[in-house]
Structure formats: structure tokens, C-alpha cells
Scaffold this active site. Structure first.
Site, PDB file in Angstrom:
ATOM      1  N   ASP A   1       2.711   4.260 -11.828  1.00 59.65           N
ATOM      2  CA  ASP A   1       1.899   5.498 -12.442  1.00 59.65           C
ATOM      3  C   ASP A   1       0.038   5.721 -12.272  1.00 59.65           C
ATOM      4  O   ASP A   1      -0.070   7.085 -12.733  1.00 59.65           O
ATOM      5  CB  ASP A   1       2.442   5.555 -13.965  1.00 59.65           C
ATOM      6  CG  ASP A   1       3.869   5.613 -14.354  1.00 59.65           C
ATOM      7  OD1 ASP A   1       4.585   6.079 -13.414  1.00 59.65           O
ATOM      8  OD2 ASP A   1       3.882   5.140 -14.938  1.00 59.65           O
TER       9      ASP A   1
ATOM     10  N   GLY B   1       0.588  -1.257  -0.073  1.00 58.69           N
ATOM     11  CA  GLY B   1      -0.396   0.119  -0.044  1.00 58.69           C
ATOM     12  C   GLY B   1       0.428   1.377   0.005  1.00 58.69           C
ATOM     13  O   GLY B   1       1.763   1.209  -0.262  1.00 58.69           O
TER      14      GLY B   1
ATOM     15  N   GLY C   1       0.854  -4.465 -19.735  1.00 53.74           N
ATOM     16  CA  GLY C   1       0.740  -3.502 -20.427  1.00 53.74           C
ATOM     17  C   GLY C   1       0.740  -2.056 -19.110  1.00 53.74           C
ATOM     18  O   GLY C   1      -0.039  -2.347 -18.880  1.00 53.74           O
TER      19      GLY C   1
END
Ligand code: RIB
Length: 304
Positions: A248, A221, A283
Site C-alpha cells: 500500500d 523489488g 502497523g
């Protein structure tokens, strides 16, 4: 609105059983080519979560540029100010093993030519959140950071990949986001090296910026420090297929939630849920969740 200043890449994914040792050759059936780059991934995550997003970075004149730009446009990201360089579009070679862990080498190319001075003043408005990472020249980031702060903007700096940041520029960061390795690098450049726990490091880095510090810990976390208080947010329980870009996704969704009016802790909680969901396909941008998908899982996460 969210303004992302950062990298755009084409990611070449190689699925391997285990990472090759030095001198070893391993075979994989084929490479998968996907949109990537930390900046573009963060822009895509923010847009998928409902944010209005503008991306500024640099790509080459080659066909490879279409990979990250087509993906961003499909999500409604404004790509009109992306700069065109005489260098090749950035490319990343990413090996992903059977546990979903990755190993990445980035050929930066055009990303290293992006110009902060070319960003028009019109996009630096006080109701816009600036989001940056460290895959473009640090000095260009710092130039834009100074202009953003002078324009009354909120600023988010994701110190990925790891590097030192001058104190004067750290003072301009409202939300500092790093993983544990990046936090160690920055902490050790600012303080005497000591063996502190992650909570103490978050508190110390938050003190340095006089803002919020969030340290992402993957399956453990996030630990956050804000106004002298520490909070912890456990990860969503998922079985990852590919963790590439999970950090990201966290940054992009966090920015979108702030832009939505959430406070830090609620924005972190939503970003933790979203970044867990982002690991469910191969991906960096393939499994980014919508706001509805995030909301369907966020109740599973309790802030501590
Ligand atoms: O954070 C993941 C990203 O790092 C990949 O998309 C790759 O392009 C590298 O920039």
C-alpha cells in the site's frame, strides 16, 4: 490531487513467534489496534509523501470508524466524502511473526457498501489521479473507473486482493500494480496458462492494458513494463519489523510522485524506497515516510 476510492479498516495486530497451525492455540500479550485498510493506507502514504489527497470509502456508525479516520485526518487527508453505512466498520485481524511476515483476515463490513454513484462529478477532474484497490465491490470500482476515464483522469488500479478484471475495464487502467500472486491470478484469467517469468508476465499485462504494469516482489523489488520495455528496481536494504501495508505504501507513494510530475521509473524508484522504510515499525501506517525521508534513501536504488 489524488483521489483514493477504497477500504478503511481498524487493524488488530497480534504478534506471534510463529503462525498457529490448524487446531493450535498460541498466546500473545496483547493486541495492538491501528489504522488500516488498503485504501486508507494508500491515502495515508500519498499524503505523508506530500500529496494532496481525498479519500472516499465507507465506515459504520461505530467507534471503530474513528481509528482509520482520525489517522487520515492527522495527515491532512480530506475525509469529507467518506460514506456512512449501517454495516460495521471494516476490521482486519493481522498476525505478524518474528520475521515481520503477516497473515491477514479482513471482515469487510461497511467497505462492501461503498457507492461509486455517490461520488460527485466535481471531484473527477482531469488533473486528479484515481487510485483503487479490490477491497470494495469490484463493480463499484469499475463504475468509478469508467467515469474517471471519461473525465480524462489518470487511473491506478492495485489488484489487491487478487481477482480477475474484465478486459473492457483493464483498458481503462493506466497503471496496473500487483504482487506476484495477484499477477498470476490476472494473467491466468487472460491467457493460456504457461510458465512465464515475472518479466514476461509484466510485459503481457502491460500489453493488455496498453498502459504500465508494475509487479511488486517484496524483498526483490519491482519489475515494470512500459511501452514494450522492461525495467527492474531492486528493493531498499532494510530489516523489516512488519511488512503489513508495504504494498500500500508503494502504491500511495507512487501516485504522489506521479502527481508531483515524475516519470514512471522515478516514481517507482521513490515508491520502492518509501515502501522499504514503511516496514520499520509495527502497523501499516506507523512508519510511512515523508518525502524528505524518501529522498534521503532513494539514491541507494538504481533502476536497471
Ligand atoms: O495491505 C494491508 C491492509 O490489508 C491492512 O491494513 C488490512 O486492513 C488489510 O486491508
Amino acid at each position: 490531487m489524488i483521489l483514493v476510492f477504497g477500504s478503511l479498516n481498524a487493524d488488530f495486530f497480534l504478534q506471534v513467534k510463529t503462525f498457529p497451525l490448524p487446531g493450535e492455540t498460541v498466546l500473545t500479550p496483547n493486541a495492538l489496534i491501528k489504522a488500516g485498510g488498503k485504501g486508507a493506507n494508500q491515502a495515508a502514504a500519498a499524503a505523508k509523501a506530500g500529496g494532496l489527497v481525498k479519500m472516499i470509502g465507507a465506515v459504520g456508525t461505530d467507534e471503530v470508524a474513528k481509528v482509520p479516520i482520525t489517522a487520515l485526518k492527522a495527515l491532512g487527508v480530506d475525509c469529507s466524502a467518506i460514506q456512512v453505512s449501517d454495516q460495521a466498520t471494516g476490521m482486519a485481524m493481522i498476525m505478524v511473526d518474528e520475521q515481520g511476515e503477516n497473515s491477514i483476515v479482513v471482515a469487510s463490513g461497511a467497505n462492501m457498501t461503498v457507492q461509486a454513484d455517490a461520488v460527485t462529478q466535481a471531484v473527477l477532474t482531469s488533473d486528479t489521479i484515481l487510485v483503487m484497490q479490490m477491497e470494495v465491490p469490484a463493480e463499484e470500482n469499475f463504475k468509478l473507473l469508467r467515469r474517471a476515464k471519461a473525465s480524462g483522469m489518470k487511473t491506478v488500479l492495485n489488484v489487491a486482493p487478487a481477482r480477475e478484471i474484465p478486459q473492457a475495464d483493464l483498458n481503462l487502467v493506466d497503471y496496473l500494480i500487483l504482487n506476484e500472486i495477484e499477477a498470476d491470478t490476472l494473467y491466468n484469467s487472460l491467457y493460456e496458462k504457461t510458465f512465464l517469468g515475472v518479466e514476461e508476465k509484466a510485459a503481457a499485462l502491460s500489453e493488455k492494458t496498453q498502459g504500465v504494469c508494475l509487479i511488486t516482489l517484496g524483498e526483490n523489488g519491482v519489475v515494470g513494463a512500459e511501452n514494450g520495455e522492461i525495467f527492474k528496481v531492486p528493493a531498499l536494504s532494510v530489516t523489516p519489523v512488519d511488512t503489513t501495508g508495504a504494498g500500500d505504501a508503494f502504491v500511495g507513494i507512487f501516485a504522489a510522485m506521479l502527481d508531483n510530475g515524475m516519470d514512471t521509473r522515478q516514481a517507482v524508484r521513490h515508491a520502492v524506497a518509501g515502501s522499504g522504510l514503511a516496514c520499520l515499525k509495527m502497523g501499516a501506517q506507523e512508519a510511512l515516510p515523508s518525502l524528505k525521508e524518501i529522498e534521503a534513501r532513494v539514491e541507494e536504488i538504481e533502476i536497471m
